[in-house]
Design a protein around this motif. Structure first.
Motif, mmCIF file in Angstrom:
data_model
loop_
_atom_site.group_PDB
_atom_site.id
_atom_site.type_symbol
_atom_site.label_atom_id
_atom_site.label_comp_id
_atom_site.label_asym_id
_atom_site.label_seq_id
_atom_site.Cartn_x
_atom_site.Cartn_y
_atom_site.Cartn_z
ATOM 1 N N LYS A 221 0.279 3.262 -4.227
ATOM 2 C CA LYS A 221 1.101 2.694 -5.038
ATOM 3 C C LYS A 221 2.599 1.776 -5.134
ATOM 4 N N ARG A 222 2.208 1.805 -3.518
ATOM 5 C CA ARG A 222 4.060 0.936 -3.339
ATOM 6 C C ARG A 222 3.676 0.079 -1.695
ATOM 7 N N ALA A 223 4.153 -0.384 -1.907
ATOM 8 C CA ALA A 223 4.649 -1.586 -1.284
ATOM 9 C C ALA A 223 4.717 -1.755 0.430
ATOM 10 N N LEU A 224 4.790 -1.661 1.574
ATOM 11 C CA LEU A 224 5.307 -1.479 2.657
ATOM 12 C C LEU A 224 6.899 -2.273 2.801
ATOM 13 N N SER A 225 7.516 -1.590 3.313
ATOM 14 C CA SER A 225 9.118 -2.243 2.813
ATOM 15 C C SER A 225 9.085 -3.224 4.808
#
Length: 703
Positions: free
Chosen positions: A598-602
């Motif tokens: 769901k989320r990208a790696l910063s």
């Protein structure tokens, strides 16, 4: 894993050096990208030493059929039950290309057949010629004749079509199907060694039947006015082929099979969008000439529908919009399916069905930029990139980009076509030209480390020439492509192996005897088997931008909990450990697949941790920069392609070389110019704008 494990249409040259655990599906006419030992080719089968390679001249034609002409040989056609051709009594021979051409120490080439040669009989365990290459050779000569008016190409197309139709079985239960291999004395080899499926090769539909349809369709269109009698013969043979398909795959039209819980069309030729697409190319040509032929129009409509139905993924979901080639695997993409976008784009125009175009646009505008940024036109993702590159894979990208650009009026795809075609002129892992316009030769492949197979077999030659014909037909595209002869860098999808991580709790690294699962390859030939409650801490390279992370999980059919993925800044998402869905027609239960989070790696983070509440097999992580890049150079200047996998517009700051100005062309996720884009906005500032899921081409001028 053997070639027969994959599709049986793939054939490797004897003694060629195989890539370990590779999914390089080497077809007739292209040896493995690593050169094999010298093979005895027989007497009087050597081409003259060619002139040294030179820079392609923009003003002269790139298409040079000299090497394909050399591969062509006279084939005596001995009458045999069930096999005849046009005016056989008057013309008891035809012409066909030898399958391979080994480069000799003096720089010349020796023609070679498939398999091992029996010196006593002069026969190869496969054959000297094959229907796959004969059909595509006919297409090359047909297009060259139509494009240039060359009478020699017209005659060679005529003879190749006569040779091809001799291989088609005319009566009995296999009528309409095609024998694959033929010896140099004209005798047929219905059952080759090693065994290929179907066996005998005309006992069922096949890739070579699909390619026969391709050649017959284009052949009819080319000859219908010039030689109506011969065109009528080709039309009859096309109807014979379609009659066979209507008893086999097309008899299943409207039904679906299950493949790991996914519904896939059951009516594709030999189960593939790959083979079906090449038949669609021929049918599109034919139906455009004879729109009232209901038999052909119906086949075109149904096959096109099936090919388009194999579209999968999006800009941020693997396989990023690609049309998958094989209905028995959700995770194997290979370049022998690369003509699929060209096929459905062309069919959308012929059938006036704009809906077909969507699949072509997604493949060319979303998947192809990711393919280029991951290192270039690899011949397979299974599911990780990193395979050898061959002329077929490059040409199929070019053909699809050009056809879809035309059908969708999407100019951005021509920028991608130029970058892709630059492979032939040196923008490839070897850094050297892969095609020589002075001789018409094309190398048989390039390994990821840059090693070159210097041989120049039929398939490589054919597909290099098809690209050159496309470039010669479009002077602007030709100029852009020949102006690119070096890949400076690629920064795209990369792989981090699960076994590089640290296991906490119960778990172990497993190295099975084969990396091939029956549907895909385990990356690195290993995976991590984690038990419930265990975790895996995987180190990642530092990056200055966010990345989408795709854990590659070998999911079983039975439910087995899930794995939660986290970074130092918090949760990224979860992947299911099991619940893969019903196996259905696939060759193995479960599915090895890269799943989206769901989320990208910063940016700046250097580790990901997976913690499981059930048993799980973790293969690797795919890392996708939210902005990938391909930088190329040459006489046309220095250019960089920026490719977005982000959900919003991205602005990148770039350095502009002293004395240069920057020009950018912004395109959305369909290859269309971004509405209201200010392409001169970064001329001095170096601000590059990339649309979400789209791409931007940046060129530096004045360097």
């Amino acid at each position: 894993m053997t070639n027969n494990d994959v599709r049986s249409k793939a054939r490797t040259k004897p003694l060629a050096i195989a890539v370990a655990a590779s999914m390089l599906l080497v077809g007739a006419g292209a040896a493995s990208a690593a050169p094999g030992p010298a093979t005895e080719a027989g007497p009087a089968l050597t081409a003259p030493v060619p002139a040294g390679p030179g820079a392609p001249a923009e003003r002269g034609p790139l298409t040079n059929t000299a090497h394909l002409d050399f591969l062509m040989d006279t084939v005596p056609l001995t009458p045999v039950a069930g096999h005849t051709t046009y005016k056989l009594d008057e013309m008891p021979s035809a012409q066909a290309p030898w399958t391979y051409a080994d480069k000799e120490a003096d720089g010349s080439y020796g023609r070679v057949g498939g398999g091992d040669l029996d010196p006593a009989t002069g026969h190869w365990t496969q054959g000297a010629y094959n229907a796959d290459d004969i059909a595509r050779t006919a297409v090359v000569y047909l297009r060259h004749w139509q494009q240039t008016g060359d009478p020699a190409s017209k005659e060679r197309a005529f003879q190749a079509l006569r040779s091809l139709t001799f291989l088609q079985t005319t009566d009995g239960p296999n009528a309409g199907n095609v024998v694959l291999w033929q010896q140099s004395d004209g005798s047929l080899t219905p059952s080759a060694k090693p065994v290929e499926l179907p066996d005998p090769s005309d006992s069922a539909e096949s890739y070579w039947l699909a390619r026969t349809v391709w050649a017959l369709g284009e052949g009819f269109t080319a000859f219908q006015d010039d030689d109506p009698e011969f065109a009528g013969f080709l039309q009859d043979r096309l109807h014979l082929a379609l009659g066979s398909l209507n008893k086999q795959s097309l008899a299943k039209y409207g039904t679906y099979d299950t493949a790991d819980g996914v519904q896939v069309p059951a009516w594709l030729i030999a189960g593939g969008a790959d083979a079906s697409a090449e038949a669609v190319l021929g049918l599109s040509s034919y139906v455009s000439s004879v729109p009232g032929d209901e038999l052909a129009a119906t086949a075109l409509d149904r096959l096109s529908e099936g090919v388009a139905a194999m579209s999968s993924g999006s800009a941020s979901q693997w396989p990023f919009g690609a049309i998958m080639p094989w209905n028995k695997s959700q995770t194997l993409w290979h370049a022998w399916g690369g003509m699929a976008p060209a096929a459905v784009a062309t069919a959308s125009e012929v059938l006036d069905q704009p809906a077909l175009l969507e699949a072509a646009v997604k493949d060319t505008a979303q998947f192809t930029p990711q393919l280029l940024a991951a290192g270039g036109p690899d011949n397979a993702w299974s599911p990780t990139p990193g395979e050898a590159q061959i002329a077929y894979g490059v040409d199929s990208r070019v053909q699809s980009l050009v056809a879809t650009a035309r059908a969708a009026d999407a100019p951005g795809l021509l920028d991608l076509a130029a970058v892709t075609a630059g492979w032939f002129f040196g923008a490839n892992p070897s850094g050297a030209p892969a095609y020589n316009p002075a001789t018409g030769t094309a190398i048989d492949g390039i390994e990821p480390d840059g090693r070159v197979n210097p041989n120049s077999g039929a398939e490589s030659t054919i597909h290099a020439l098809l690209t050159m014909l496309a470039l010669d037909a479009d002077p602007a595209l030709k100029s852009a492509a020949v102006g690119i002869n070096r890949t400076v860098s690629t920064r795209g999808l990369s792989v981090v192996e699960a076994e590089s991580g640290t296991i906490t709790g119960e778990g172990t690294v497993v190295r099975p005897s084969s990396a091939w699962t029956g549907e895909a390859n385990l990356s690195g030939g290993a995976y991590v088997d984690l038990k419930a409650g265990a975790s895996l801490d995987i180190p990642l390279p530092a990056s200055d931008q966010p990345h989408n992370i795709y854990p590659i999980v070998n999911r079983g059919i039975a439910p087995s909990g899930s794995t939660a993925w986290t970074s130092a800044k918090g949760p990224l998402g979860t992947t299911e450990n099991g619940g893969a869905g019903e196996q259905g027609i696939t060759d193995a239960p479960g599915i090895l697949f890269p799943y989206s989070l769901k989320r990208a790696l910063s940016a700046g983070l250097t580790a990901v941790v997976g913690t499981t509440n059930g048993n799980v097999a973790l293969d690797a992580l795919l890392l996708q920069p939210q902005i990938s890049t391909v930088s190329v150079s040459g006489a046309g200047g220095d250019s960089t392609l920026y490719v977005s996998a982000a959900g919003s517009t991205t602005v990148k700051e770039v350095d502009i070389p002293d004395g240069c100005t920057m020009v950018q062309r912004q395109y959305d996720s369909s290859g269309q110019p971004v509405a209201g884009a200010k392409n001169d906005a970064g001329t001095r500032s170096g601000r590059v704008t990339v649309a979400p899921g789209g791409f931007t081409m940046v060129t530096f001028l004045g360097h």
